[in-house]
Motif scaffolding. Sequence first.
Motif, mmCIF file in Angstrom:
data_model
loop_
_atom_site.group_PDB
_atom_site.id
_atom_site.type_symbol
_atom_site.label_atom_id
_atom_site.label_comp_id
_atom_site.label_asym_id
_atom_site.label_seq_id
_atom_site.Cartn_x
_atom_site.Cartn_y
_atom_site.Cartn_z
ATOM 1 N N LYS A 97 -25.628 -20.217 32.822
ATOM 2 C CA LYS A 97 -25.328 -18.963 33.520
ATOM 3 C C LYS A 97 -24.395 -18.083 32.710
ATOM 4 O O LYS A 97 -23.433 -18.550 32.120
ATOM 5 C CB LYS A 97 -24.697 -19.255 34.875
ATOM 6 N N LYS A 145 -36.822 -16.635 43.835
ATOM 7 C CA LYS A 145 -36.843 -15.454 42.984
ATOM 8 C C LYS A 145 -37.647 -14.319 43.602
ATOM 9 O O LYS A 145 -38.756 -14.535 44.065
ATOM 10 C CB LYS A 145 -37.490 -15.796 41.646
ATOM 11 N N LEU A 177 -30.829 -23.835 29.652
ATOM 12 C CA LEU A 177 -30.391 -22.614 30.322
ATOM 13 C C LEU A 177 -28.974 -22.779 30.826
ATOM 14 O O LEU A 177 -28.569 -23.869 31.247
ATOM 15 C CB LEU A 177 -31.299 -22.284 31.507
ATOM 16 N N GLU A 228 -26.532 -14.099 35.536
ATOM 17 C CA GLU A 228 -27.811 -14.083 34.828
ATOM 18 C C GLU A 228 -28.042 -15.423 34.134
ATOM 19 O O GLU A 228 -27.095 -16.123 33.780
ATOM 20 C CB GLU A 228 -27.855 -12.937 33.806
ATOM 21 N N LYS A 229 -29.315 -15.774 33.972
ATOM 22 C CA LYS A 229 -29.650 -17.006 33.277
ATOM 23 C C LYS A 229 -29.968 -16.685 31.822
ATOM 24 O O LYS A 229 -30.726 -15.767 31.535
ATOM 25 C CB LYS A 229 -30.845 -17.702 33.935
ATOM 26 N N ILE A 230 -29.349 -17.442 30.929
ATOM 27 C CA ILE A 230 -29.569 -17.311 29.494
ATOM 28 C C ILE A 230 -30.224 -18.599 29.018
ATOM 29 O O ILE A 230 -29.754 -19.690 29.328
ATOM 30 C CB ILE A 230 -28.236 -17.106 28.727
ATOM 31 N N GLU A 231 -31.323 -18.445 28.276
ATOM 32 C CA GLU A 231 -32.006 -19.606 27.709
ATOM 33 C C GLU A 231 -31.871 -19.569 26.199
ATOM 34 O O GLU A 231 -32.074 -18.524 25.587
ATOM 35 C CB GLU A 231 -33.496 -19.576 28.076
ATOM 36 N N ASP A 242 -36.100 -12.989 35.471
ATOM 37 C CA ASP A 242 -35.515 -14.276 35.829
ATOM 38 C C ASP A 242 -34.517 -14.754 34.787
ATOM 39 O O ASP A 242 -33.453 -15.231 35.113
ATOM 40 C CB ASP A 242 -36.617 -15.322 35.996
ATOM 41 N N HIS A 243 -34.882 -14.654 33.507
ATOM 42 C CA HIS A 243 -33.963 -15.079 32.461
ATOM 43 C C HIS A 243 -34.280 -14.374 31.148
ATOM 44 O O HIS A 243 -35.363 -13.838 30.972
ATOM 45 C CB HIS A 243 -33.990 -16.601 32.264
#
Length: 125
Positions: free
Chosen positions: A111, A60, A109, A116-119, A66-67
Amino acid sequence: MIKNTPSGIAHVAIPTDDPELTVSFYENLGFNRLVDHGVRGMLQCQTCVIEYYPRRQEEKPAGCIDHIALTCEHLDEAYEEILAQGHQIITNGIESNEMFAPRTNRFFLFKGPNGEKIEFCKIDE
């Protein structure tokens, strides 16, 4: 569309090479320490929460988001829905940590369409 939708943004995560500078910068903007684990933690200003933690050099760039973490009341059901839709899960199923000890933070998490990362997360009482 999934039935177990998120109820709001939980936090935005920012990797850093200098946690002290990051905390100082955001405190100057009116944020307070919500969780403080030294090199990682969370800062809050009203309903806005920022998570900071050491950057992993190979993964990163510092300072980039990051998310995006979204709160989800029915986490287990949402996980099954996201999985059934074929989204790429990037955690080992639903994971947990002690960020808010003694409460447990459960999350997963996946994608988004742009990488993008979605949590989705839920803090259990």
